[in-house]
Design a protein around this motif. Sequence first.
Motif, PDB file in Angstrom:
ATOM      1  N   PRO A  62      34.327  29.094  63.703  1.00  0.00           N
ATOM      2  CA  PRO A  62      33.590  28.681  62.509  1.00  0.00           C
ATOM      3  C   PRO A  62      33.510  29.817  61.481  1.00  0.00           C
ATOM      4  CG  PRO A  62      32.429  27.967  64.487  1.00  0.00           C
ATOM      5  CD  PRO A  62      33.562  28.842  64.934  1.00  0.00           C
ATOM      6  N   ARG A  63      33.832  29.494  60.227  1.00  0.00           N
ATOM      7  CA  ARG A  63      33.767  30.496  59.181  1.00  0.00           C
ATOM      8  C   ARG A  63      32.312  30.875  58.893  1.00  0.00           C
ATOM      9  NH1 ARG A  63      38.198  29.056  54.479  1.00  0.00           N
ATOM     10  NH2 ARG A  63      39.987  28.781  55.849  1.00  0.00           N
ATOM     11  N   ARG A  64      32.108  32.150  58.630  1.00  0.00           N
ATOM     12  CA  ARG A  64      30.769  32.617  58.267  1.00  0.00           C
ATOM     13  C   ARG A  64      30.883  33.598  57.105  1.00  0.00           C
ATOM     14  NH1 ARG A  64      27.002  33.005  63.729  1.00  0.00           N
ATOM     15  NH2 ARG A  64      27.675  31.021  64.603  1.00  0.00           N
ATOM     16  N   TRP A  65      29.849  33.621  56.278  1.00  0.00           N
ATOM     17  CA  TRP A  65      29.851  34.449  55.058  1.00  0.00           C
ATOM     18  C   TRP A  65      28.425  34.914  54.819  1.00  0.00           C
ATOM     19  CZ3 TRP A  65      27.845  35.165  50.227  1.00  0.00           C
ATOM     20  CH2 TRP A  65      28.637  35.813  49.277  1.00  0.00           C
ATOM     21  N   ALA A  66      28.260  36.232  54.630  1.00  0.00           N
ATOM     22  CA  ALA A  66      26.930  36.797  54.409  1.00  0.00           C
ATOM     23  C   ALA A  66      26.995  37.854  53.316  1.00  0.00           C
ATOM     24  CB  ALA A  66      26.387  37.410  55.700  1.00  0.00           C
ATOM     25  N   THR A 104      23.787  34.830  57.361  1.00  0.00           N
ATOM     26  CA  THR A 104      24.585  34.078  56.405  1.00  0.00           C
ATOM     27  C   THR A 104      23.695  33.284  55.445  1.00  0.00           C
ATOM     28  OG1 THR A 104      24.758  32.157  57.852  1.00  0.00           O
ATOM     29  CG2 THR A 104      26.438  33.853  58.093  1.00  0.00           C
ATOM     30  N   SER A 109      22.682  31.856  59.730  1.00  0.00           N
ATOM     31  CA  SER A 109      23.183  32.121  61.075  1.00  0.00           C
ATOM     32  C   SER A 109      23.431  33.621  61.142  1.00  0.00           C
ATOM     33  CB  SER A 109      24.463  31.336  61.377  1.00  0.00           C
ATOM     34  OG  SER A 109      25.504  31.723  60.496  1.00  0.00           O
ATOM     35  N   ARG A 110      23.648  34.146  62.317  1.00  0.00           N
ATOM     36  CA  ARG A 110      23.728  35.591  62.497  1.00  0.00           C
ATOM     37  C   ARG A 110      25.181  36.046  62.634  1.00  0.00           C
ATOM     38  NH1 ARG A 110      19.676  39.232  61.663  1.00  0.00           N
ATOM     39  NH2 ARG A 110      18.275  37.645  62.557  1.00  0.00           N
ATOM     40  N   ILE A 111      25.489  37.183  61.996  1.00  0.00           N
ATOM     41  CA  ILE A 111      26.729  37.918  62.267  1.00  0.00           C
ATOM     42  C   ILE A 111      26.297  39.278  62.795  1.00  0.00           C
ATOM     43  CG2 ILE A 111      28.893  38.823  61.356  1.00  0.00           C
ATOM     44  CD1 ILE A 111      28.739  36.797  59.103  1.00  0.00           C
ATOM     45  N   GLN A 152      27.411  37.731  67.996  1.00  0.00           N
ATOM     46  CA  GLN A 152      27.097  36.505  67.277  1.00  0.00           C
ATOM     47  C   GLN A 152      27.984  36.425  66.046  1.00  0.00           C
ATOM     48  OE1 GLN A 152      22.613  37.430  67.461  1.00  0.00           O
ATOM     49  NE2 GLN A 152      22.668  35.201  67.297  1.00  0.00           N
ATOM     50  N   PRO A 153      28.866  35.448  65.905  1.00  0.00           N
ATOM     51  CA  PRO A 153      29.286  34.538  66.980  1.00  0.00           C
ATOM     52  C   PRO A 153      30.106  35.293  68.021  1.00  0.00           C
ATOM     53  CG  PRO A 153      30.732  34.295  65.093  1.00  0.00           C
ATOM     54  CD  PRO A 153      29.667  35.268  64.675  1.00  0.00           C
TER      55      PRO A 153
END
Length: 304
Positions: A62-66, A104, A109-111, A152-153
């Motif tokens: 899953p793509r994530r961006w923060a 994010t 959500s957490r990175i 995470q993830p």
Amino acid sequence: MTPGGYLWWYLDAWSDDGRHGITLIAFVGSVFSPYYALARRRGTADPSHHVSINVALYGNAPRRWAMTERGRGDLQRDRDNLVIGPSALEWGPDGLTVHLNEVTAPLPSRIRGTIRLRPEALAARSYTLDQQERHHWRPIAPCARVEVDLQQPGLRWQGHGYMDSNIGTEPLEHGFRYWDWSRAVMPNGDTVVLYEATQKDDQERMLTLRFNPRGGVRDVEPPRRQGLPTSAWWRIDRATRADDGRAAVRQTLTDTPFYVRSLLDTRIEGEPGLAFHESLSLERFETTVVQLMLPFRMPRRARG
């Protein structure tokens, strides 16, 4: 740093198995921040009060961006260390270690985890990007190995990486209207960087450089310029240079109102390459509607 100026460190990598990618930018004087833009208009633009870590994950997971902006109370900095809020960059004898702990947006959500960049060679030279010499680019580690270990993830992978920095004494949009940038990894491990910028006065600046893992660098004869398809969502123009116009968009990674990041299949000096590519419109960035949209993706939590 001068009021309104900026300094950023950029890192990217794509996994050896072709399944995952990452980009990370650490900003002091966050050039794309609506809060910093507002501070400049008010005459209170202290770069150290507008700092952030931007991280984006791409690929099969899953793509994530923060990108959370923070203030001077969240910044610690010396020659080898940069701490911004809960995340930190540490330069040591073996290279760069990044300790990430970001959230994010707009959906939280957490990175969290560690990124390690091991340069195969370091580049010492900086390059000016404009005739007034207010904007400079330094390819710190154009050829590198990167190890990603995120709790995470849950992600662990390694691949070919790259690191550079940019520094400026004025806002980015004061110097430029538009640019295309890419870095391509070649079959022998070399990195080819193409940097093509249109300044505010319409003068053009182009860099075409090839770096090898032993520390060598040479100019590349500029390939033919070619247009690429505009981005699907925000209709951002993009272009690059490649042998006989043979570059193609493999994947659009990030499509925003003022820049688009892509993964390209390209061909330079007769060799195939895989390239991270960015097209940036500073004219789009300056518009009121874009400035009003940005806080939804760039929250600010400042102290001090």
